[in-house]
Write a protein that holds these residues in place. Structure first.
Motif, PDB file in Angstrom:
ATOM      1  N   GLU A   1       0.823  -1.201   0.000  1.00  0.00           N
ATOM      2  CA  GLU A   1       0.000   0.000   0.000  1.00  0.00           C
ATOM      3  C   GLU A   1       0.864   1.260   0.000  1.00  0.00           C
ATOM      4  O   GLU A   1       1.866   1.350   0.698  1.00  0.00           O
ATOM      5  N   TYR A   2       0.440   2.224  -0.820  1.00  0.00           N
ATOM      6  CA  TYR A   2       1.128   3.516  -0.930  1.00  0.00           C
ATOM      7  C   TYR A   2       0.092   4.620  -0.750  1.00  0.00           C
ATOM      8  O   TYR A   2      -1.040   4.498  -1.209  1.00  0.00           O
ATOM      9  N   GLN A   3       0.490   5.689  -0.088  1.00  0.00           N
ATOM     10  CA  GLN A   3      -0.372   6.848   0.137  1.00  0.00           C
ATOM     11  C   GLN A   3       0.129   8.011  -0.723  1.00  0.00           C
ATOM     12  O   GLN A   3       1.339   8.275  -0.772  1.00  0.00           O
ATOM     13  N   PHE A   4      -0.814   8.685  -1.383  1.00  0.00           N
ATOM     14  CA  PHE A   4      -0.479   9.843  -2.200  1.00  0.00           C
ATOM     15  C   PHE A   4      -1.456  10.966  -1.895  1.00  0.00           C
ATOM     16  O   PHE A   4      -2.619  10.717  -1.573  1.00  0.00           O
ATOM     17  N   ALA A   5      -0.978  12.172  -2.040  1.00  0.00           N
ATOM     18  CA  ALA A   5      -1.849  13.334  -1.951  1.00  0.00           C
ATOM     19  C   ALA A   5      -2.064  13.844  -3.364  1.00  0.00           C
ATOM     20  O   ALA A   5      -1.128  13.916  -4.162  1.00  0.00           O
ATOM     21  N   CYS A   6      -3.307  14.138  -3.686  1.00  0.00           N
ATOM     22  CA  CYS A   6      -3.603  14.695  -5.004  1.00  0.00           C
ATOM     23  C   CYS A   6      -4.856  15.551  -4.904  1.00  0.00           C
ATOM     24  O   CYS A   6      -5.597  15.483  -3.923  1.00  0.00           O
ATOM     25  N   ARG A   7      -5.086  16.364  -5.937  1.00  0.00           N
ATOM     26  CA  ARG A   7      -6.319  17.145  -5.983  1.00  0.00           C
ATOM     27  C   ARG A   7      -7.481  16.194  -6.239  1.00  0.00           C
ATOM     28  O   ARG A   7      -7.321  15.162  -6.905  1.00  0.00           O
ATOM     29  N   GLU A   8      -8.618  16.533  -5.740  1.00  0.00           N
ATOM     30  CA  GLU A   8      -9.793  15.666  -5.849  1.00  0.00           C
ATOM     31  C   GLU A   8     -10.106  15.321  -7.305  1.00  0.00           C
ATOM     32  O   GLU A   8     -10.451  14.192  -7.623  1.00  0.00           O
ATOM     33  N   GLU A   9      -9.958  16.293  -8.215  1.00  0.00           N
ATOM     34  CA  GLU A   9     -10.267  16.035  -9.626  1.00  0.00           C
ATOM     35  C   GLU A   9      -9.243  15.114 -10.297  1.00  0.00           C
ATOM     36  O   GLU A   9      -9.478  14.627 -11.397  1.00  0.00           O
ATOM     37  N   GLU A  10      -8.116  14.862  -9.640  1.00  0.00           N
ATOM     38  CA  GLU A  10      -7.095  13.956 -10.179  1.00  0.00           C
ATOM     39  C   GLU A  10      -7.174  12.562  -9.573  1.00  0.00           C
ATOM     40  O   GLU A  10      -6.455  11.655  -9.984  1.00  0.00           O
ATOM     41  N   ARG A  11      -8.063  12.386  -8.628  1.00  0.00           N
ATOM     42  CA  ARG A  11      -8.152  11.130  -7.870  1.00  0.00           C
ATOM     43  C   ARG A  11      -8.408   9.920  -8.774  1.00  0.00           C
ATOM     44  O   ARG A  11      -7.718   8.906  -8.679  1.00  0.00           O
ATOM     45  N   VAL A  12      -9.397  10.018  -9.634  1.00  0.00           N
ATOM     46  CA  VAL A  12      -9.752   8.889 -10.504  1.00  0.00           C
ATOM     47  C   VAL A  12      -8.589   8.541 -11.429  1.00  0.00           C
ATOM     48  O   VAL A  12      -8.248   7.364 -11.601  1.00  0.00           O
ATOM     49  N   ALA A  13      -7.937   9.555 -11.990  1.00  0.00           N
ATOM     50  CA  ALA A  13      -6.803   9.308 -12.881  1.00  0.00           C
ATOM     51  C   ALA A  13      -5.657   8.635 -12.132  1.00  0.00           C
ATOM     52  O   ALA A  13      -5.009   7.724 -12.665  1.00  0.00           O
ATOM     53  N   LEU A  14      -5.414   9.051 -10.893  1.00  0.00           N
ATOM     54  CA  LEU A  14      -4.364   8.430 -10.085  1.00  0.00           C
ATOM     55  C   LEU A  14      -4.689   6.966  -9.819  1.00  0.00           C
ATOM     56  O   LEU A  14      -3.823   6.091  -9.958  1.00  0.00           O
ATOM     57  N   LEU A  15      -5.924   6.678  -9.478  1.00  0.00           N
ATOM     58  CA  LEU A  15      -6.328   5.288  -9.226  1.00  0.00           C
ATOM     59  C   LEU A  15      -6.195   4.439 -10.487  1.00  0.00           C
ATOM     60  O   LEU A  15      -5.746   3.287 -10.429  1.00  0.00           O
ATOM     61  N   GLN A  16      -6.571   4.992 -11.634  1.00  0.00           N
ATOM     62  CA  GLN A  16      -6.434   4.264 -12.895  1.00  0.00           C
ATOM     63  C   GLN A  16      -4.965   4.018 -13.226  1.00  0.00           C
ATOM     64  O   GLN A  16      -4.601   2.925 -13.674  1.00  0.00           O
ATOM     65  N   ALA A  17      -4.125   5.018 -13.012  1.00  0.00           N
ATOM     66  CA  ALA A  17      -2.700   4.863 -13.286  1.00  0.00           C
ATOM     67  C   ALA A  17      -2.085   3.807 -12.367  1.00  0.00           C
ATOM     68  O   ALA A  17      -1.290   2.972 -12.808  1.00  0.00           O
ATOM     69  N   ALA A  18      -2.459   3.833 -11.110  1.00  0.00           N
ATOM     70  CA  ALA A  18      -1.943   2.843 -10.159  1.00  0.00           C
ATOM     71  C   ALA A  18      -2.392   1.438 -10.533  1.00  0.00           C
ATOM     72  O   ALA A  18      -1.601   0.485 -10.466  1.00  0.00           O
ATOM     73  N   ASP A  19      -3.644   1.312 -10.960  1.00  0.00           N
ATOM     74  CA  ASP A  19      -4.159   0.007 -11.384  1.00  0.00           C
ATOM     75  C   ASP A  19      -3.396  -0.495 -12.608  1.00  0.00           C
ATOM     76  O   ASP A  19      -3.028  -1.673 -12.680  1.00  0.00           O
ATOM     77  N   TYR A  20      -3.147   0.399 -13.558  1.00  0.00           N
ATOM     78  CA  TYR A  20      -2.395   0.037 -14.763  1.00  0.00           C
ATOM     79  C   TYR A  20      -0.976  -0.405 -14.403  1.00  0.00           C
ATOM     80  O   TYR A  20      -0.492  -1.439 -14.873  1.00  0.00           O
ATOM     81  N   LEU A  21      -0.323   0.353 -13.532  1.00  0.00           N
ATOM     82  CA  LEU A  21       1.033   0.003 -13.095  1.00  0.00           C
ATOM     83  C   LEU A  21       1.035  -1.338 -12.373  1.00  0.00           C
ATOM     84  O   LEU A  21       1.900  -2.182 -12.626  1.00  0.00           O
ATOM     85  N   ASP A  22       0.064  -1.556 -11.513  1.00  0.00           N
ATOM     86  CA  ASP A  22      -0.026  -2.822 -10.788  1.00  0.00           C
ATOM     87  C   ASP A  22      -0.160  -3.994 -11.757  1.00  0.00           C
ATOM     88  O   ASP A  22       0.528  -5.014 -11.620  1.00  0.00           O
ATOM     89  N   ARG A  23      -1.040  -3.846 -12.769  1.00  0.00           N
ATOM     90  CA  ARG A  23      -1.220  -4.918 -13.754  1.00  0.00           C
ATOM     91  C   ARG A  23       0.074  -5.189 -14.523  1.00  0.00           C
ATOM     92  O   ARG A  23       0.450  -6.350 -14.739  1.00  0.00           O
ATOM     93  N   MET A  24       0.759  -4.118 -14.925  1.00  0.00           N
ATOM     94  CA  MET A  24       2.010  -4.296 -15.673  1.00  0.00           C
ATOM     95  C   MET A  24       3.076  -4.983 -14.813  1.00  0.00           C
ATOM     96  O   MET A  24       3.766  -5.891 -15.274  1.00  0.00           O
ATOM     97  N   MET A  25       3.193  -4.537 -13.573  1.00  0.00           N
ATOM     98  CA  MET A  25       4.201  -5.121 -12.690  1.00  0.00           C
ATOM     99  C   MET A  25       3.882  -6.585 -12.380  1.00  0.00           C
ATOM    100  O   MET A  25       4.787  -7.411 -12.310  1.00  0.00           O
ATOM    101  N   ARG A  26       2.613  -6.914 -12.236  1.00  0.00           N
ATOM    102  CA  ARG A  26       2.221  -8.309 -12.000  1.00  0.00           C
ATOM    103  C   ARG A  26       2.558  -9.175 -13.218  1.00  0.00           C
ATOM    104  O   ARG A  26       3.040 -10.302 -13.074  1.00  0.00           O
ATOM    105  N   GLU A  27       2.308  -8.640 -14.394  1.00  0.00           N
ATOM    106  CA  GLU A  27       2.650  -9.358 -15.623  1.00  0.00           C
ATOM    107  C   GLU A  27       4.143  -9.666 -15.684  1.00  0.00           C
ATOM    108  O   GLU A  27       4.551 -10.787 -15.995  1.00  0.00           O
ATOM    109  N   ILE A  28       4.952  -8.657 -15.387  1.00  0.00           N
ATOM    110  CA  ILE A  28       6.405  -8.820 -15.420  1.00  0.00           C
ATOM    111  C   ILE A  28       6.848  -9.813 -14.351  1.00  0.00           C
ATOM    112  O   ILE A  28       7.634 -10.729 -14.616  1.00  0.00           O
ATOM    113  N   ARG A  29       6.322  -9.659 -13.141  1.00  0.00           N
ATOM    114  CA  ARG A  29       6.675 -10.579 -12.050  1.00  0.00           C
ATOM    115  C   ARG A  29       6.271 -12.011 -12.385  1.00  0.00           C
ATOM    116  O   ARG A  29       7.035 -12.959 -12.198  1.00  0.00           O
TER     117      ARG A  29
END
Length: 109
Positions: A15-43
């Motif tokens: 788990e990682y904690q980030f601060a962001c503007r409310e309007e960027e929240r969804v984009a941050l969650l999508q980016a984190a999900d994408y990164l997680d999927r890519m890293m899982r694929e590589i692992r």
């Protein structure tokens, strides 16, 4: 001005904690999900071991995709500009012909 909010994301189970503007929240969650999927694929491929190596490989893959897509976008823009120029030339040629005084034909009285 918008307020910042704390966002918690999980990447490879950590788990990682980030601060962001409310309007960027969804984009941050999508980016984190994408990164997680890519890293899982590589692992899961088993070829790369170690969290930092997996993260670097995922970052390199994403940078490569970004650059490739930028090139495709640039090529598409250049193609579109070329087509517009050709169409513009054709229109100029047609309009140039129609701007000249029309020659009377039978029945134009």
């Amino acid at each position: 001005m918008s307020e910042t909010t704390q966002v918690s994301v999980k990447i490879l189970g950590k788990e990682y904690q980030f601060a962001c503007r409310e309007e960027e929240r969804v984009a941050l969650l999508q980016a984190a999900d994408y990164l997680d999927r890519m890293m899982r694929e590589i692992r899961d491929s088993g070829r790369i071991v170690g969290l930092d190596r997996i993260a670097v490989m995922a970052a390199l893959n994403m940078a490569n995709d970004l650059l490739r897509n930028q090139d495709k976008g640039r090529e598409a823009t250049e193609t579109a500009v070329d087509r517009i120029r050709r169409l513009h030339s054709k229109l100029d040629a047609r309009l140039g012909k129609s701007d000249s005084p029309a020659t009377p034909t039978a029945g134009d009285d």
